[in-house]
Structure formats: C-alpha cells, structure tokens
Design a protein around this motif. Sequence first.
Motif, PDB file in Angstrom:
ATOM      1  N   TYR A 129      -1.727  19.507   0.296  1.00  0.00           N
ATOM      2  CA  TYR A 129      -2.896  19.442  -0.580  1.00  0.00           C
ATOM      3  C   TYR A 129      -4.100  20.103   0.074  1.00  0.00           C
ATOM      4  N   VAL A 130      -4.362  19.742   1.317  1.00  0.00           N
ATOM      5  CA  VAL A 130      -5.518  20.289   2.033  1.00  0.00           C
ATOM      6  C   VAL A 130      -5.386  21.796   2.217  1.00  0.00           C
TER       7      VAL A 130
ATOM      8  N   ILE B 139       0.846  -1.195   0.000  1.00  0.00           N
ATOM      9  CA  ILE B 139       0.000   0.000   0.000  1.00  0.00           C
ATOM     10  C   ILE B 139       0.881   1.244   0.000  1.00  0.00           C
ATOM     11  N   ASP B 140       0.610   2.145  -0.934  1.00  0.00           N
ATOM     12  CA  ASP B 140       1.351   3.402  -0.994  1.00  0.00           C
ATOM     13  C   ASP B 140       0.654   4.422  -0.109  1.00  0.00           C
ATOM     14  N   PHE B 141       1.198   4.638   1.081  1.00  0.00           N
ATOM     15  CA  PHE B 141       0.608   5.612   1.983  1.00  0.00           C
ATOM     16  C   PHE B 141       0.972   7.026   1.545  1.00  0.00           C
ATOM     17  N   ILE B 142       0.019   7.928   1.732  1.00  0.00           N
ATOM     18  CA  ILE B 142       0.252   9.322   1.364  1.00  0.00           C
ATOM     19  C   ILE B 142       1.125   9.965   2.436  1.00  0.00           C
ATOM     20  N   PRO B 143       2.263  10.535   2.067  1.00  0.00           N
ATOM     21  CA  PRO B 143       3.116  11.190   3.064  1.00  0.00           C
ATOM     22  C   PRO B 143       2.347  12.330   3.746  1.00  0.00           C
ATOM     23  N   PRO B 144       2.342  12.380   5.068  1.00  0.00           N
ATOM     24  CA  PRO B 144       1.616  13.444   5.779  1.00  0.00           C
ATOM     25  C   PRO B 144       1.939  14.850   5.294  1.00  0.00           C
ATOM     26  N   PRO B 145       3.215  15.185   5.020  1.00  0.00           N
ATOM     27  CA  PRO B 145       3.492  16.550   4.532  1.00  0.00           C
ATOM     28  C   PRO B 145       2.776  16.845   3.216  1.00  0.00           C
ATOM     29  N   LEU B 146       2.698  15.845   2.345  1.00  0.00           N
ATOM     30  CA  LEU B 146       2.025  16.031   1.063  1.00  0.00           C
ATOM     31  C   LEU B 146       0.521  16.201   1.255  1.00  0.00           C
TER      32      LEU B 146
END
Length: 203
Positions: A14-15, A3-10
Amino acid sequence: EKIDFIPPPLLRKYVAYARKYVHPRLTPGATQKLQEFYLELRRSHRKIDSTPITTRQLEAMVRLAEARARAELREQVTENDADNVVELMRYSLFQTYEDAVGTMDFSRSQMGTGVSGTSDVKRQVVCIDVLHISYMRATLRFVARLHRVSEETYNNMFTFSMLQTIASEMGLRFGNFQDIVDRLNNQNYIIKKGPRSYQLTTF
C-alpha cells in the motif's frame, strides 16, 4: 476482542503504491485556505523578538495536506484536507505560543515558556499520522479480512453485497463503498469479473 493486524506485505504494498503512483495537487479551495491561515499567522507575528513566520510554515502545511490526500490515494488535495492541516497547526502552535488570555504570543518560545521547535515537529507528525492512517488501516484491515474469509471458505469470489456485509460486520464505515471497491480494483487487490462480482488476488 480480536484485533485484525495488517499483514506487513500488504502494508508495504500500500505504502509503495501511494509513493509511486499518487501525486496529489492542491485544489484552488485548499490553496486559498492554507494561504489565509498563513497570512493570519503573519499578521499575528508583530514583535521584533518573536519567532519568525516564514514560507517554511506554508510549505510544511502544503506537504501535510498532500500527505493526507496521498494516504487516501487521492489525486487532489481538498478543502477538507486543508482544514485538517490548519486544525493541526493551530493545535501545535497554540500549545506552544498561547498566552494567558488565549492569544498568540510568538515570543514565548524564546522566553523559555514554550516547547522547542523539534517538539512541535514531533507533535505534528504524531497528529498527522493518527489522522491519516485511520483510512489506510481500515482499508488494509478490510483486505486482510477478505483473505481470511477466502481461506476459510476456499472461495476467492465475492459479490458486491458480500463485500458490503463483511465491511459492516467489521464495523467499518466508508463514505462511498463503491469508491472503495473501485480503488481496490484499480490497485489489483481485487479484480472485477462481472457485474458486481470480484475476484480476490493473492499477496
């Protein structure tokens, strides 16, 4: 399966971008669809002791439709956004107020047979999150994979065809891939360096 987790900084980036720069406006078609559904609810509200249908419901639908567009970084709320919000509202309301013959009975919540208003709100939030987050997650997963490929190959340059290949290998299906690439370029995730050539930026 990996599973490719979304890096928190990214994800935070985005948000934050969506909140600051994206302010969707209702199109005439979306406005009409929301109004028609609201009027349908008003017509269904006939009993004196039933739960009132007020402009709050309409305002909530508008906010949900705007949130859906914002999650996809769009400046316009489309008819499709309105259709999805109406579907969510129908699901939520019918789960609460549908009677034995499948019609809307707004007195049920006061007779102890429906769920609370708080539960309705929670259900709507969960549904809208699931619906809207899929596009955002796919985009962020794609950017995360680009960074992984860049680290493995020591190369941060990608051609358009390379980007398409990576997205395809991940099983991602975007309606218009050129639009996705343009958005990533506008958000500075990648920078266009030449005809169909892009440079990946760092976090």
